[in-house]
Design a protein around this motif. Structure first.
Motif, PDB file in Angstrom:
ATOM      1  N   LYS A 109       4.438   6.490   0.216  1.00 20.09           N
ATOM      2  CA  LYS A 109       3.003   7.015  -0.312  1.00 20.09           C
ATOM      3  C   LYS A 109       2.860   8.067   0.839  1.00 20.09           C
ATOM      4  O   LYS A 109       2.285   9.440   0.332  1.00 20.09           O
ATOM      5  CB  LYS A 109       1.987   5.894  -0.341  1.00 20.09           C
ATOM      6  CG  LYS A 109       2.135   4.849  -1.125  1.00 20.09           C
ATOM      7  CD  LYS A 109       1.407   3.776  -1.091  1.00 20.09           C
ATOM      8  CE  LYS A 109       1.130   2.872   0.349  1.00 20.09           C
ATOM      9  NZ  LYS A 109       2.419   1.948   0.606  1.00 20.09           N
ATOM     10  N   SER A 110       2.619   7.851   2.005  1.00 21.37           N
ATOM     11  CA  SER A 110       2.185   8.836   2.992  1.00 21.37           C
ATOM     12  C   SER A 110       3.162  10.190   2.992  1.00 21.37           C
ATOM     13  O   SER A 110       2.643  11.056   3.090  1.00 21.37           O
ATOM     14  CB  SER A 110       2.194   8.247   4.409  1.00 21.37           C
ATOM     15  OG  SER A 110       1.339   7.291   4.576  1.00 21.37           O
ATOM     16  N   THR A 111       4.254   9.739   2.646  1.00 22.39           N
ATOM     17  CA  THR A 111       5.297  10.887   2.721  1.00 22.39           C
ATOM     18  C   THR A 111       5.011  11.995   1.791  1.00 22.39           C
ATOM     19  O   THR A 111       4.985  13.200   1.974  1.00 22.39           O
ATOM     20  CB  THR A 111       6.779  10.573   2.609  1.00 22.39           C
ATOM     21  OG1 THR A 111       7.288   9.765   3.756  1.00 22.39           O
ATOM     22  CG2 THR A 111       7.757  11.816   2.771  1.00 22.39           C
ATOM     23  N   HIS A 137      -5.823  11.448   7.284  1.00 19.60           N
ATOM     24  CA  HIS A 137      -4.688  10.647   7.325  1.00 19.60           C
ATOM     25  C   HIS A 137      -4.732   8.923   7.870  1.00 19.60           C
ATOM     26  O   HIS A 137      -5.933   8.676   8.253  1.00 19.60           O
ATOM     27  CB  HIS A 137      -3.895  11.134   8.708  1.00 19.60           C
ATOM     28  CG  HIS A 137      -3.387  12.432   8.385  1.00 19.60           C
ATOM     29  ND1 HIS A 137      -2.025  12.422   7.697  1.00 19.60           N
ATOM     30  CD2 HIS A 137      -3.786  13.760   8.784  1.00 19.60           C
ATOM     31  CE1 HIS A 137      -1.873  13.667   7.475  1.00 19.60           C
ATOM     32  NE2 HIS A 137      -2.748  14.539   8.056  1.00 19.60           N
ATOM     33  N   GLN A 138      -3.830   8.284   7.608  1.00 16.43           N
ATOM     34  CA  GLN A 138      -3.729   6.783   7.919  1.00 16.43           C
ATOM     35  C   GLN A 138      -4.079   6.565   9.389  1.00 16.43           C
ATOM     36  O   GLN A 138      -4.900   5.739   9.562  1.00 16.43           O
ATOM     37  CB  GLN A 138      -2.258   6.291   7.629  1.00 16.43           C
ATOM     38  CG  GLN A 138      -2.339   4.717   7.360  1.00 16.43           C
ATOM     39  CD  GLN A 138      -0.988   4.463   6.940  1.00 16.43           C
ATOM     40  OE1 GLN A 138       0.118   5.437   6.436  1.00 16.43           O
ATOM     41  NE2 GLN A 138      -0.688   3.248   6.485  1.00 16.43           N
ATOM     42  N   GLU A 139      -3.379   7.377  10.348  1.00 15.13           N
ATOM     43  CA  GLU A 139      -3.605   7.229  11.677  1.00 15.13           C
ATOM     44  C   GLU A 139      -4.855   8.377  11.983  1.00 15.13           C
ATOM     45  O   GLU A 139      -4.928   9.388  11.551  1.00 15.13           O
ATOM     46  CB  GLU A 139      -2.474   7.577  12.386  1.00 15.13           C
ATOM     47  CG  GLU A 139      -1.635   6.504  12.809  1.00 15.13           C
ATOM     48  CD  GLU A 139      -0.891   6.148  11.672  1.00 15.13           C
ATOM     49  OE1 GLU A 139      -0.040   7.020  10.829  1.00 15.13           O
ATOM     50  OE2 GLU A 139      -0.541   4.638  11.367  1.00 15.13           O
ATOM     51  N   LEU A 187      -7.160  10.311   0.631  1.00 14.79           N
ATOM     52  CA  LEU A 187      -7.706   9.625   1.517  1.00 14.79           C
ATOM     53  C   LEU A 187      -6.354   8.438   1.718  1.00 14.79           C
ATOM     54  O   LEU A 187      -6.100   7.639   0.707  1.00 14.79           O
ATOM     55  CB  LEU A 187      -8.654   8.693   1.199  1.00 14.79           C
ATOM     56  CG  LEU A 187     -10.070   9.526   0.718  1.00 14.79           C
ATOM     57  CD1 LEU A 187     -11.006   8.741   0.080  1.00 14.79           C
ATOM     58  CD2 LEU A 187     -10.716   9.854   2.185  1.00 14.79           C
ATOM     59  N   ASP A 188      -5.678   8.308   2.944  1.00 18.04           N
ATOM     60  CA  ASP A 188      -4.634   7.588   2.910  1.00 18.04           C
ATOM     61  C   ASP A 188      -5.329   6.176   3.690  1.00 18.04           C
ATOM     62  O   ASP A 188      -5.464   6.236   4.905  1.00 18.04           O
ATOM     63  CB  ASP A 188      -3.728   8.019   3.845  1.00 18.04           C
ATOM     64  CG  ASP A 188      -2.310   7.398   3.747  1.00 18.04           C
ATOM     65  OD1 ASP A 188      -2.423   6.252   3.279  1.00 18.04           O
ATOM     66  OD2 ASP A 188      -1.250   8.195   4.460  1.00 18.04           O
ATOM     67  N   GLU A 189      -5.407   5.285   2.962  1.00 11.59           N
ATOM     68  CA  GLU A 189      -6.174   4.080   3.212  1.00 11.59           C
ATOM     69  C   GLU A 189      -7.413   3.992   4.321  1.00 11.59           C
ATOM     70  O   GLU A 189      -7.463   3.969   5.333  1.00 11.59           O
ATOM     71  CB  GLU A 189      -4.966   3.204   4.240  1.00 11.59           C
ATOM     72  CG  GLU A 189      -3.748   2.763   3.523  1.00 11.59           C
ATOM     73  CD  GLU A 189      -3.097   1.760   4.445  1.00 11.59           C
ATOM     74  OE1 GLU A 189      -3.689   0.804   4.890  1.00 11.59           O
ATOM     75  OE2 GLU A 189      -1.728   1.845   4.384  1.00 11.59           O
ATOM     76  N   SER A 243       6.716   3.658   8.807  1.00 14.12           N
ATOM     77  CA  SER A 243       5.558   4.008   8.007  1.00 14.12           C
ATOM     78  C   SER A 243       4.403   3.323   8.735  1.00 14.12           C
ATOM     79  O   SER A 243       4.737   2.205   9.513  1.00 14.12           O
ATOM     80  CB  SER A 243       5.647   3.416   6.735  1.00 14.12           C
ATOM     81  OG  SER A 243       5.662   2.226   6.663  1.00 14.12           O
ATOM     82  N   GLY A 244       3.196   3.536   8.546  1.00 13.66           N
ATOM     83  CA  GLY A 244       2.166   3.145   9.077  1.00 13.66           C
ATOM     84  C   GLY A 244       2.163   1.454   9.169  1.00 13.66           C
ATOM     85  O   GLY A 244       1.801   0.660  10.186  1.00 13.66           O
ATOM     86  N   GLY A 245       2.020   1.007   7.961  1.00 15.11           N
ATOM     87  CA  GLY A 245       2.051  -0.464   7.826  1.00 15.11           C
ATOM     88  C   GLY A 245       3.275  -1.144   8.547  1.00 15.11           C
ATOM     89  O   GLY A 245       3.081  -2.288   8.867  1.00 15.11           O
TER      90      GLY A 245
HETATM   91 MG   LIG Z   1       1.565   5.133   4.669  1.00 12.30          MG
END
Ligand SMILES: [Mg+2]
Ligand SMILES: Nc1ncnc2c1ncn2[C@@H]1O[C@H](COP(=O)(O)OP(=O)(O)OP(=O)(O)O)[C@@H](O)[C@H]1O
Length: 501
Positions: free
Chosen positions: A44-46, A86-88, A166-168, A400-402
């Motif tokens: 997803k983030s990629t 971003h997620q981060e 919006l990433d998470e 990945s973030g998770g």
């Molecule tokens: Mg992600």
């Protein structure tokens, strides 16, 4: 003019040997909220980073409002109206809120920075978005939730985007903040903004999304309509199988068992006021409350990260003076912190080292690390929480973030502490891994470990804990046990009294 704000076909991307994206398609209608879901590492983030001009695709086509796009930089993507949160979190901690919002645009080409105008614009943008955040506050002093809000406001108001990714966004928000965010997203949609929304909280998707696309292993596996599909349908597509139960049965415990942790009248001027709580053998106890209510501050004080002005801490009936984290660890307390990026993991170090760091005693003899034992522990953690990774020797930052979250949580689940404090343990983690983490927590409790869980997800508190404390404005507003724990009862205690009409 195309109906689609974004049209993606056949996109692929590899990192070294890792196929992050094999073949994804995504069609997002203009003026809709489109949810993108999938397990940790699904890609997803990629894909969003490709759309935002941060990464370059290897193959496939992308159209933005009907015109082909191949962004070589984030600026090119922004020019076409795309903004990404971003997620981060990406704010500079040493700059003020206003400075962060106008970063890159500070002097408008001149040497002169008009601080007054900048602060005024930032302040009114934030209050238009429904938040009372001072533009002169340093971002590092804001909670992660408020940092997220600053970023969203920046994209909307300052960058004036047409497509907002919006990433998470709600991973760091508690329920009332999420409600405010959703109200704003609906308003944005009405004004014609297209929103791509990534979240692991499926109940949110039904509240907010007009369409759902599911990714699995770098491929699009389903396009679902939230009006006609169920949560089960999403999970089955995501995980590739049906998930039996999210929460394990609550482990048996003796309500009069030995008290492992007893905190009395913990006070930190202006932050915590006479906080008292206890934790017994084999108990899973929640610490609930709104963001900023003092939940994290309580555990930071217990763990010796922040100094206290008054109060006592007893571990297994013995008074302990905890001045630093190593004092807490020595008496058997472990903490999985909230901001894992800054406090929990070391990004350039390998996944294996990150997993086993707290367990050094188990794997080193005479100070020499036993590589074989280290590998064994890391492998066991990987199997337990099913982390998608290339090799255990890769850097944590390549995950990945998770999956990064899973590594950090796994590391603590490896320790032999008697008291384990978890601050938002499943933030950003997919449903399958969530269930896995819950069952590990339950198994630890069944072994007699006392567990204190901070969570902004009320269902998590209710589904996982034997009882919960609820904090509000730095005090314990109440305690709820067993069947008393309902979303309504928790919220009633959590909301500051002066806000109740
Ligand atoms: Mg992600
Ligand atoms: N810079 C990188 N180097 C190597 N591998 C990477 C890199 N970035 C991503 N990957 C890999 O690509 C895959 C997809 O990652 P991505 O971040 O897109 O997943 P995601 O769907 O956003 O997951 P999450 O829900 O955990 O955020 C993962 O296996 C990840 O480890």
């Amino acid at each position: 003019m195309s109906d689609y704000a974004i049209r993606i076909e056949g996109v692929g991307k590899t990192f070294g040997g890792v196929h992050a994206l094999r073949d994804v398609a995504l069609r997002v209608r203009a003026g809709t909220i489109h949810a993108l879901v999938g397990e940790n590492g699904a890609g997803k983030s990629t894909l969003m980073n490709i759309l935002a001009g941060i990464l370059r695709r290897d193959k496939g086509t992308i159209e933005v409002f009907g015109d082909p796009a191949d962004f070589a930089s984030p600026v090119e993507s922004q020019k076409r109206g795309i903004a990404i949160i971003h997620q981060e979190l990406a704010l500079a901690p040493d700059l003020s809120v206003a400075e962060n919002m106008f970063l890159g645009d500070l002097g408008n080409g001149s040497m002169f920075v008009d601080w007054k105008t900048m602060n005024r614009k930032a302040g009114s943008a934030l209050s238009a978005f429904g938040f009372n955040i001072s533009p002169t506050t340093m971002c590092g002093d804001l909670s992660v939730a408020y940092q997220q809000i600053v970023e969203i406001t920046k994209a909307l108001v300052i960058q004036d985007c047409r497509v907002l990714i919006l990433d998470e966004p709600t991973a760091v928000l508690a329920d009332p903040e999420t409600d405010v965010l959703f109200d704003n997203l609906r308003k944005l949609k009405e004004s014609g903004i297209t929103i791509i929304y990534i979240s692991h909280r499926l109940e949110e998707i039904f509240r907010i999304a007009d369409a759902i696309t599911v990714f699995k292993d770098g491929r699009t596996v389903a396009d679902l309509d939230p009006r006609s599909c169920t949560e089960e349908d999403i999970i089955t597509n995501m995980v590739g199988r049906r998930l039996e139960a999210l929460f394990p049965p609550k482990p048996e415990r003796d309500p009069d068992g030995d008290v492992l942790l007893k905190v009395d009248n913990l006070t930190r001027s202006g932050v915590l006021d006479n906080v008292s709580l206890n934790l017994r053998v084999g108990e899973i106890v929640g610490l609930s409350g709104l963001i900023g209510s003092g939940r994290s501050e309580v555990v930071r004080a217990i763990f010796g990260i922040d100094p206290i002005d008054a109060g006592t801490i007893e571990v297994s009936g013995k008074r302990q003076v905890i001045r630093k984290p190593s004092d807490a660890m020595r008496v058997g307390i472990g903490l999985v912190p909230e901001d894992r990026k800054r406090q929990g993991g070391i990004l350039p170090m390998s996944i294996r080292e990150n997993m086993t760091m707290t367990n050094l005693e188990a794997i080193s003899r005479f100070g020499i690390t036993n590589a074989r034992a280290e590998r064994r522990i890391a492998q066991a953690s990987q199997d337990r929480v099913k982390i998608k990774l290339g090799a255990l020797n890769d850097a944590l930052s390549s995950l990945s973030g998770g999956n990064q979250q899973k590594v950090i949580v796994a590391k603590w689940l490896n320790t032999d502490c008697k008291i384990l404090i978890l601050d938002e343990p499943t933030r950003g983690v997919d449903v399958g891994a969530k269930a896995e983490i819950y069952s590990i927590i339950a198994a630890l409790a069944a072994d007699g470990v006392g567990i204190l869980v901070i969570s902004s997800e009320l269902v998590e508190i209710i589904g996982l804990c034997h009882r919960t404390y609820v904090m509000s404005e730095g005090v314990i507003a109440g305690e709820l046990k067993g069947g008393e724990m309902t979303e309504e009862a928790i919220m009633r205690l959590a909301i500051p009294k002066r806000r109740v009409h």
